[in-house]
Design a protein around this motif. Structure first.
Motif, PDB file in Angstrom:
ATOM      1  N   ARG A 115       0.823  -1.213   0.000  1.00 16.04           N
ATOM      2  CA  ARG A 115       0.000   0.000   0.000  1.00 16.04           C
ATOM      3  C   ARG A 115       0.849   1.252   0.000  1.00 16.04           C
ATOM      4  N   ALA A 116       1.943   1.247   0.758  1.00 15.86           N
ATOM      5  CA  ALA A 116       2.844   2.407   0.773  1.00 15.86           C
ATOM      6  C   ALA A 116       3.475   2.598  -0.603  1.00 15.86           C
ATOM      7  N   ALA A 117       3.887   1.508  -1.247  1.00 15.80           N
ATOM      8  CA  ALA A 117       4.475   1.593  -2.591  1.00 15.80           C
ATOM      9  C   ALA A 117       3.427   2.079  -3.592  1.00 15.80           C
ATOM     10  N   LEU A 118       2.210   1.594  -3.471  1.00 19.24           N
ATOM     11  CA  LEU A 118       1.125   2.030  -4.349  1.00 19.24           C
ATOM     12  C   LEU A 118       0.885   3.533  -4.197  1.00 19.24           C
ATOM     13  N   ALA A 119       0.958   4.023  -2.989  1.00 19.57           N
ATOM     14  CA  ALA A 119       0.739   5.454  -2.736  1.00 19.57           C
ATOM     15  C   ALA A 119       1.859   6.316  -3.319  1.00 19.57           C
ATOM     16  N   ARG A 120       3.025   5.727  -3.544  1.00 15.60           N
ATOM     17  CA  ARG A 120       4.143   6.485  -4.132  1.00 15.60           C
ATOM     18  C   ARG A 120       4.125   6.494  -5.656  1.00 15.60           C
ATOM     19  N   LEU A 121       3.302   5.654  -6.269  1.00 20.03           N
ATOM     20  CA  LEU A 121       3.220   5.603  -7.730  1.00 20.03           C
ATOM     21  C   LEU A 121       2.514   6.854  -8.257  1.00 20.03           C
ATOM     22  N   PRO A 122       2.780   7.206  -9.516  1.00 21.78           N
ATOM     23  CA  PRO A 122       1.990   8.275 -10.131  1.00 21.78           C
ATOM     24  C   PRO A 122       0.509   7.882 -10.093  1.00 21.78           C
ATOM     25  N   ARG A 123      -0.340   8.856  -9.872  1.00 16.91           N
ATOM     26  CA  ARG A 123      -1.778   8.608  -9.667  1.00 16.91           C
ATOM     27  C   ARG A 123      -2.385   7.765 -10.786  1.00 16.91           C
ATOM     28  N   ARG A 124      -2.069   8.060 -12.049  1.00 17.28           N
ATOM     29  CA  ARG A 124      -2.670   7.316 -13.168  1.00 17.28           C
ATOM     30  C   ARG A 124      -2.288   5.839 -13.110  1.00 17.28           C
ATOM     31  N   GLN A 125      -1.022   5.551 -12.796  1.00 14.34           N
ATOM     32  CA  GLN A 125      -0.603   4.155 -12.685  1.00 14.34           C
ATOM     33  C   GLN A 125      -1.294   3.465 -11.514  1.00 14.34           C
ATOM     34  N   ALA A 126      -1.353   4.149 -10.387  1.00 17.56           N
ATOM     35  CA  ALA A 126      -2.003   3.567  -9.209  1.00 17.56           C
ATOM     36  C   ALA A 126      -3.474   3.281  -9.505  1.00 17.56           C
ATOM     37  N   LEU A 127      -4.138   4.225 -10.160  1.00 15.55           N
ATOM     38  CA  LEU A 127      -5.552   4.028 -10.499  1.00 15.55           C
ATOM     39  C   LEU A 127      -5.728   2.851 -11.447  1.00 15.55           C
ATOM     40  N   ALA A 128      -4.884   2.755 -12.461  1.00 16.71           N
ATOM     41  CA  ALA A 128      -4.992   1.654 -13.419  1.00 16.71           C
ATOM     42  C   ALA A 128      -4.843   0.308 -12.709  1.00 16.71           C
ATOM     43  N   LEU A 129      -3.862   0.209 -11.815  1.00 18.25           N
ATOM     44  CA  LEU A 129      -3.672  -1.047 -11.072  1.00 18.25           C
ATOM     45  C   LEU A 129      -4.871  -1.365 -10.192  1.00 18.25           C
ATOM     46  N   VAL A 130      -5.302  -0.390  -9.433  1.00 12.77           N
ATOM     47  CA  VAL A 130      -6.409  -0.615  -8.506  1.00 12.77           C
ATOM     48  C   VAL A 130      -7.672  -1.008  -9.256  1.00 12.77           C
ATOM     49  N   LEU A 131      -7.998  -0.282 -10.311  1.00 12.98           N
ATOM     50  CA  LEU A 131      -9.223  -0.577 -11.046  1.00 12.98           C
ATOM     51  C   LEU A 131      -9.162  -1.952 -11.710  1.00 12.98           C
ATOM     52  N   ARG A 132      -8.057  -2.256 -12.358  1.00  9.54           N
ATOM     53  CA  ARG A 132      -7.938  -3.543 -13.054  1.00  9.54           C
ATOM     54  C   ARG A 132      -7.953  -4.708 -12.068  1.00  9.54           C
ATOM     55  N   HIS A 133      -7.226  -4.551 -10.952  1.00  8.02           N
ATOM     56  CA  HIS A 133      -7.169  -5.639  -9.974  1.00  8.02           C
ATOM     57  C   HIS A 133      -8.384  -5.660  -9.057  1.00  8.02           C
ATOM     58  N   SER A 134      -9.290  -4.717  -9.244  1.00 10.18           N
ATOM     59  CA  SER A 134     -10.568  -4.742  -8.522  1.00 10.18           C
ATOM     60  C   SER A 134     -11.644  -5.426  -9.353  1.00 10.18           C
ATOM     61  N   GLY A 135     -11.263  -5.924 -10.517  1.00  5.40           N
ATOM     62  CA  GLY A 135     -12.192  -6.688 -11.325  1.00  5.40           C
ATOM     63  C   GLY A 135     -12.801  -5.954 -12.505  1.00  5.40           C
ATOM     64  N   LEU A 136     -12.401  -4.697 -12.728  1.00  2.00           N
ATOM     65  CA  LEU A 136     -12.928  -3.988 -13.888  1.00  2.00           C
ATOM     66  C   LEU A 136     -12.286  -4.548 -15.152  1.00  2.00           C
ATOM     67  N   SER A 137     -13.054  -4.606 -16.218  1.00  3.25           N
ATOM     68  CA  SER A 137     -12.536  -5.087 -17.497  1.00  3.25           C
ATOM     69  C   SER A 137     -11.627  -4.030 -18.117  1.00  3.25           C
ATOM     70  N   TYR A 138     -10.895  -4.411 -19.132  1.00  5.48           N
ATOM     71  CA  TYR A 138     -10.043  -3.448 -19.833  1.00  5.48           C
ATOM     72  C   TYR A 138     -10.887  -2.299 -20.375  1.00  5.48           C
ATOM     73  N   ALA A 139     -12.063  -2.615 -20.913  1.00 14.41           N
ATOM     74  CA  ALA A 139     -12.941  -1.574 -21.467  1.00 14.41           C
ATOM     75  C   ALA A 139     -13.402  -0.617 -20.365  1.00 14.41           C
ATOM     76  N   GLU A 140     -13.729  -1.161 -19.187  1.00 16.96           N
ATOM     77  CA  GLU A 140     -14.171  -0.317 -18.078  1.00 16.96           C
ATOM     78  C   GLU A 140     -13.038   0.568 -17.560  1.00 16.96           C
ATOM     79  N   VAL A 141     -11.845   0.005 -17.458  1.00 12.90           N
ATOM     80  CA  VAL A 141     -10.683   0.794 -17.021  1.00 12.90           C
ATOM     81  C   VAL A 141     -10.409   1.889 -18.050  1.00 12.90           C
ATOM     82  N   ALA A 142     -10.475   1.531 -19.324  1.00  8.11           N
ATOM     83  CA  ALA A 142     -10.245   2.509 -20.392  1.00  8.11           C
ATOM     84  C   ALA A 142     -11.244   3.656 -20.293  1.00  8.11           C
ATOM     85  N   ALA A 143     -12.517   3.329 -20.127  1.00 10.26           N
ATOM     86  CA  ALA A 143     -13.546   4.364 -20.030  1.00 10.26           C
ATOM     87  C   ALA A 143     -13.340   5.226 -18.793  1.00 10.26           C
ATOM     88  N   ALA A 144     -12.976   4.606 -17.689  1.00  9.47           N
ATOM     89  CA  ALA A 144     -12.801   5.340 -16.435  1.00  9.47           C
ATOM     90  C   ALA A 144     -11.612   6.291 -16.479  1.00  9.47           C
TER      91      ALA A 144
END
Length: 174
Positions: A115-144
């Motif tokens: 979590r500490a490492a995730l918080a140090r990532l650039p926001r866009r990268q952190a969001l992409a990881l969180v959304l994708r690993h939370s079960g969103l599809s590639y299309a949903e992550v792309a739209a978001a």
């Protein structure tokens, strides 16, 4: 159509309950993925739905908007929690969490490191990881995130690589 409530600054959306029922579980799941705590994730979900309730986001864009808002808000909580913990360490305040099983300590420590490492990532990268690993599809992550669906995999792979680098860079010496 919005419903006006006495004492409120902004009107509340008429479709809030419907959107809430449809998206609450996903919003909590995204926040919990970042925070590691269902209780904290539910607090984040409350904040997110309050913001959504006062927003002009079209109902059709609600799922993507809510997922991104949950990730953003959870990351903000994570970052502010890290700052608070740092201030408490400096002030000599003890950590109230003291698991009594070695495995629990190791697991808790690993989760904190991630979590500490995730918080140090650039926001866009952190969001992409969180959304994708939370079960969103590639299309949903792309739209978001406003990406093309074809670039989501690349963004996620780069984010995973950056996360691994953060983890190894801040590895505890043993």
């Amino acid at each position: 159509m919005a419903v006006s409530t006495p004492g409120r600054r902004a009107p509340v959306r008429a479709d809030l309950e419907q959107v809430f029922r449809a998206a609450y579980a996903r919003v909590v799941a995204v926040a919990a993925r970042v925070l590691g705590s269902r209780d904290e994730a539910e607090d984040v979900a409350q904040e997110v739905f309050l913001s959504f309730g006062r927003s002009g986001v079209p109902a059709g864009e609600a799922p993507a908007w809510l997922s991104v808002a949950a990730a953003h808000t959870a990351l903000n909580h994570l970052r502010s929690g890290r700052r608070r913990a740092s201030r408490e360490r400096v002030a000599g305040v003890a950590d109230p969490v003291s698991p009594d099983v070695a495995d629990a300590v190791v697991t808790l420590d690993e989760r904190r490191r991630v979590r500490a490492a995730l918080a140090r990532l650039p926001r866009r990268q952190a969001l992409a990881l969180v959304l994708r690993h939370s079960g969103l599809s590639y299309a949903e992550v792309a739209a978001a995130l406003g990406l093309s669906p074809g670039s989501v995999g690349t963004v996620v792979r780069r984010a995973e690589s950056a996360l691994r680098k953060e983890l190894s860079h801040h590895a505890s010496p043993e």
